[in-house]
Design an enzyme around this catalytic site. Structure first.
Site, PDB file in Angstrom:
ATOM      1  N   GLU A 263     -44.239 -19.683  16.688  1.00 15.41           N
ATOM      2  CA  GLU A 263     -45.609 -19.940  16.226  1.00 15.41           C
ATOM      3  C   GLU A 263     -46.600 -19.380  17.244  1.00 15.41           C
ATOM      4  O   GLU A 263     -46.321 -19.424  18.436  1.00 15.41           O
ATOM      5  CB  GLU A 263     -45.832 -21.453  16.054  1.00 15.41           C
ATOM      6  CG  GLU A 263     -44.939 -22.046  14.974  1.00 15.41           C
ATOM      7  CD  GLU A 263     -45.172 -23.544  14.737  1.00 15.41           C
ATOM      8  OE1 GLU A 263     -46.166 -24.085  15.221  1.00 15.41           O
ATOM      9  OE2 GLU A 263     -44.337 -24.154  14.051  1.00 15.41           O
ATOM     10  N   HIS A 281     -48.790 -25.007  10.565  1.00 16.60           N
ATOM     11  CA  HIS A 281     -48.514 -26.246  11.323  1.00 16.60           C
ATOM     12  C   HIS A 281     -49.672 -27.244  11.211  1.00 16.60           C
ATOM     13  O   HIS A 281     -50.243 -27.674  12.219  1.00 16.60           O
ATOM     14  CB  HIS A 281     -48.224 -25.934  12.796  1.00 16.60           C
ATOM     15  CG  HIS A 281     -47.410 -27.006  13.483  1.00 16.60           C
ATOM     16  ND1 HIS A 281     -46.496 -26.737  14.468  1.00 16.60           N
ATOM     17  CD2 HIS A 281     -47.388 -28.357  13.307  1.00 16.60           C
ATOM     18  CE1 HIS A 281     -45.948 -27.873  14.887  1.00 16.60           C
ATOM     19  NE2 HIS A 281     -46.481 -28.876  14.196  1.00 16.60           N
TER      20      HIS A 281
END
Ligand code: NAD
Length: 307
Positions: A263, A281
């Site tokens: 990420e 997220h």
């Protein structure tokens, strides 16, 4: 009041600063701080607070000679080296209560969106395509939802999905809450049985050595061809390359991912696929979850300092 000094390394709800300040603590609020800067000054602080942007490494902890508490304003503790903290007698605390409803509601939304392909319909219209015929969906009522990990979030999801008349199958490595099981009419199963029977599989386990790639190519190959995977736990729990292959080859029906092996997941090849929904997220990214987590952490810190 207390006179401990606090370093806040990520953006957190202002209520946290307020409660700590009201208790006399001295706050350095540095939501953009870099790892290098943390290394330089961590020894000045008694309490270090992070959300998910910052990772507290062993190297940092080795220098944190005055630190008593590391607090994570959230659930997953995989961004704090807990072993190093323990070795240095530093308490590591988190706030499990905050995210429970927020993540469960996100999963519900992702399942509904997978069932009706709302994201694809939206993309179509933006590209001047009216995909009405292509977007014949399915309903959640009567479908089998397999929940892997029945902790706080998994149970909340079970209750919400039961209200939509889904059938709930559950797997955990610890005994499952009996009251919850009764309430949702839970079918307990081992992981293989769950994967073979479920129309939707939602993952709610922590990222540990034992859960790394818990869903790998072999496991995915046992699932229904129409089955959909929702992962809001941690990216590492699902083998993303295997998932891509299965979705591309049509051996899986779809997936919704809020978490990724790397990420930010900008440039992920999963974005090529139409049967995938990707979110950045945002599981605990609600006003309510953030303020609840900040309150819980503030209270825990004050309690610990009181002894
Ligand atoms: P929890 O600790 O309450 O529940 C986790 C459950 O998983 C426990 O019951 C545990 O026994 C079970 N478990 C552990 N290993 C397992 C295994 N190998 N197989 C089956 N079950 C296993 O945690 P929670 O609050 O429900 O959070 C679950 C996950 O959600 C965590 O990974 C957390 O990091 C993640 N999370 C993500 C977001 C987000 O923004 N997307 C927000 C909050 C939490």
């Amino acid at each position: 009041g207390f006179d401990e000094s606090v370093l806040i390394c990520d953006e957190v709800d202002p209520i946290l600063n307020k409660i700590l300040q009201d208790n006399g603590l001295k706050i350095s609020y540095e939501p953009e701080i870099t790892p290098e800067q943390i290394l330089e000054k961590i020894s000045d602080y008694n309490i270090v607070i992070v959300r998910s942007r910052t990772t507290i490494t062993k190297e940092m902890i080795d220098k944190a000679d005055n630190c008593k508490i590391i607090a994570r304003v959230g659930v997953g503790l995989d961004n704090v080296d807990q072993e190093a903290a323990k070795a240095k007698n530093i308490r590591v605390i988190n706030a499990v209560e905050g995210a429970m409803n927020a993540v469960a509601e996100l999963v519900l939304g992702l399942m509904l969106s997978l069932a009706r392909q709302t994201a694809r319909g939206d993309r179509g219209i933006r590209n001047e395509q009216w995909l009405k015929k292509e977007l014949k969906g399915t309903e959640l009522a009567g479908k089998y939802l397999g929940i892997v990990g029945l902790g706080n979030i998994g149970k909340r999801l079970g209750r919400l999905a039961r209200a939509l008349n889904m059938n709930i199958i559950g797997y955990d490595v610890v005994p499952i809450d009996e009251e919850f099981s009764k309430e949702v009419g839970l079918m307990k199963a081992d992981l293989n049985t769950l994967l073979q029977s479920a129309d939707y599989v939602s993952i709610h386990v922590p990222l540990l050595d034992s859960t790394y790639h818990l869903l790998d190519a072999q496991k995915m190959s046992t699932m229904k061809k129409t089955a959909k995977i929702i992962n809001t736990s941690r990216g590492g729990v699902v083998d993303e390359d295997a998932l891509y292959d299965a979705l591309k080859n049509g051996t899986l029906g779809g997936a919704a991912l809020d978490v990724f092996e790397k990420e930010p997941a900008i440039g992920t090849k999963l974005a090529e696929l139409d049967n995938v929904i990707l979110t950045p997220h945002i599981g605990a990214q609600t006003k309510e979850a953030q303020s609840l987590a900040a309150n819980v952490i503030a209270e825990k810190i004050v309690q610990i300092l009181r002894g």
